[in-house]
Motif scaffolding. Sequence first.
Motif, PDB file in Angstrom:
ATOM      1  N   VAL A   1       0.911  -1.192  -0.025  1.00  0.00           N
ATOM      2  CA  VAL A   1      -0.101  -0.003  -0.001  1.00  0.00           C
ATOM      3  C   VAL A   1       0.908   1.265  -0.015  1.00  0.00           C
ATOM      4  O   VAL A   1       0.781   2.179  -0.789  1.00  0.00           O
ATOM      5  N   LEU A   2       1.972   1.206   0.776  1.00  0.00           N
ATOM      6  CA  LEU A   2       2.857   2.244   1.091  1.00  0.00           C
ATOM      7  C   LEU A   2       3.394   2.787  -0.406  1.00  0.00           C
ATOM      8  O   LEU A   2       3.476   3.884  -1.075  1.00  0.00           O
ATOM      9  N   GLN A   3       3.920   1.595  -1.052  1.00  0.00           N
ATOM     10  CA  GLN A   3       4.804   1.844  -2.237  1.00  0.00           C
ATOM     11  C   GLN A   3       3.568   2.365  -3.282  1.00  0.00           C
ATOM     12  O   GLN A   3       4.270   3.256  -4.107  1.00  0.00           O
ATOM     13  N   LEU A   4       2.244   1.911  -3.528  1.00  0.00           N
ATOM     14  CA  LEU A   4       1.691   2.229  -4.673  1.00  0.00           C
ATOM     15  C   LEU A   4       1.216   3.896  -4.229  1.00  0.00           C
ATOM     16  O   LEU A   4       0.978   4.584  -5.246  1.00  0.00           O
ATOM     17  N   LEU A   5       1.082   4.126  -2.923  1.00  0.00           N
ATOM     18  CA  LEU A   5       0.732   5.552  -2.488  1.00  0.00           C
ATOM     19  C   LEU A   5       2.059   6.326  -3.052  1.00  0.00           C
ATOM     20  O   LEU A   5       1.903   7.499  -3.477  1.00  0.00           O
ATOM     21  N   MET A   6       2.985   5.903  -2.652  1.00  0.00           N
ATOM     22  CA  MET A   6       4.575   6.786  -2.938  1.00  0.00           C
ATOM     23  C   MET A   6       4.523   6.891  -4.424  1.00  0.00           C
ATOM     24  O   MET A   6       4.981   7.943  -4.977  1.00  0.00           O
ATOM     25  N   GLN A   7       4.324   6.033  -5.251  1.00  0.00           N
ATOM     26  CA  GLN A   7       4.283   5.965  -6.624  1.00  0.00           C
ATOM     27  C   GLN A   7       3.507   7.031  -7.136  1.00  0.00           C
ATOM     28  O   GLN A   7       3.578   7.650  -8.059  1.00  0.00           O
ATOM     29  N   ALA A   8       2.200   7.156  -6.583  1.00  0.00           N
ATOM     30  CA  ALA A   8       1.254   7.871  -7.257  1.00  0.00           C
ATOM     31  C   ALA A   8       1.386   9.377  -6.790  1.00  0.00           C
ATOM     32  O   ALA A   8       1.031  10.154  -7.573  1.00  0.00           O
ATOM     33  N   TYR A   9       1.627   9.535  -5.426  1.00  0.00           N
ATOM     34  CA  TYR A   9       1.644  10.812  -4.934  1.00  0.00           C
ATOM     35  C   TYR A   9       3.062  11.579  -4.796  1.00  0.00           C
ATOM     36  O   TYR A   9       3.141  12.678  -4.736  1.00  0.00           O
ATOM     37  N   VAL A  10       4.052  10.887  -4.430  1.00  0.00           N
ATOM     38  CA  VAL A  10       5.468  11.314  -4.133  1.00  0.00           C
ATOM     39  C   VAL A  10       6.394  10.529  -5.087  1.00  0.00           C
ATOM     40  O   VAL A  10       7.214   9.880  -4.247  1.00  0.00           O
TER      41      VAL A  10
ATOM     42  N   PRO B   1      10.648  -1.779  -0.318  1.00  0.00           N
ATOM     43  CA  PRO B   1       9.982  -3.036  -0.123  1.00  0.00           C
ATOM     44  C   PRO B   1      11.076  -3.672   1.144  1.00  0.00           C
ATOM     45  O   PRO B   1      10.521  -4.914   1.565  1.00  0.00           O
ATOM     46  N   LEU B   2      12.021  -3.349   1.327  1.00  0.00           N
ATOM     47  CA  LEU B   2      12.911  -4.064   2.409  1.00  0.00           C
ATOM     48  C   LEU B   2      12.292  -3.838   3.855  1.00  0.00           C
ATOM     49  O   LEU B   2      12.533  -4.315   4.819  1.00  0.00           O
ATOM     50  N   ILE B   3      11.375  -2.905   3.778  1.00  0.00           N
ATOM     51  CA  ILE B   3      10.351  -2.779   5.201  1.00  0.00           C
ATOM     52  C   ILE B   3       9.738  -3.793   5.401  1.00  0.00           C
ATOM     53  O   ILE B   3       9.728  -4.201   6.769  1.00  0.00           O
ATOM     54  N   VAL B   4       9.399  -4.800   4.703  1.00  0.00           N
ATOM     55  CA  VAL B   4       8.892  -5.886   4.907  1.00  0.00           C
ATOM     56  C   VAL B   4       9.829  -6.937   5.853  1.00  0.00           C
ATOM     57  O   VAL B   4       9.291  -7.445   6.976  1.00  0.00           O
ATOM     58  N   VAL B   5      11.136  -6.778   5.661  1.00  0.00           N
ATOM     59  CA  VAL B   5      11.849  -7.670   6.588  1.00  0.00           C
ATOM     60  C   VAL B   5      12.815  -6.906   7.538  1.00  0.00           C
ATOM     61  O   VAL B   5      13.729  -7.162   8.067  1.00  0.00           O
ATOM     62  N   ASN B   6      12.250  -5.585   7.704  1.00  0.00           N
ATOM     63  CA  ASN B   6      12.925  -4.879   8.533  1.00  0.00           C
ATOM     64  C   ASN B   6      12.735  -5.204  10.193  1.00  0.00           C
ATOM     65  O   ASN B   6      11.470  -5.507  10.451  1.00  0.00           O
TER      66      ASN B   6
END
Length: 193
Positions: free
Chosen positions: A81-90, A102-107
């Motif tokens: 969700v974060l990736q999609l929002l960032m790609q769309a708005y920032v 994407p590496l936040i998943v395994v942070n």
Amino acid sequence: MSKLSLIARGLVRENPTFVLVLGMCPTLATTTSAMNGLEMGLATMFVLILSNMVISLVSPVVPDKVHIPVYIVIIATFVTVLQLLMQAYVPDVYRTLGLFIPLIVVNCIVLGRAEAFASRNGVLDSALDGIGIGAGFTLSLTVIGLVREILGSGAAFGFKLFPGDGILAFVMAPGAFLVLGYLMAIFRKFIKK
């Protein structure tokens, strides 16, 4: 424990970077500037707060044998969700941070808080824990990025502070380790008082 102390704990006593020494990959790689550190910290905080809340809701019904995979799926959903929002708005921020989103998943900060706190506490406390830990991570990444940017390029948040170039080593990997080490020592000295 008071609600305010849940937030304050993540800023100082359980600061993920300077005390718990977690999340070192994004800490060292994305803090070439203060703005990069701030953006990465906020992105991680977004995932941390939302995943903590959902994990606190589902943990009572998730069997022990599969709780880690379930937590990872929840975290991965919010990262997507974060990736999609960032790609769309920032999109510029997304291009700058690139692979590290994407590496936040395994942070280990996010998964660690899910396992250690959110799975054992209510939704509100889990959200407050996410805010505190996320704010601590954001603050530490921003400070590291600010120091590296000032020493490495003579700027702060992109604004030139003094003419000429800084010391190139501080915007490269060795500078990240040096700045992190010194800031960690300073932080720990002050919190022991």
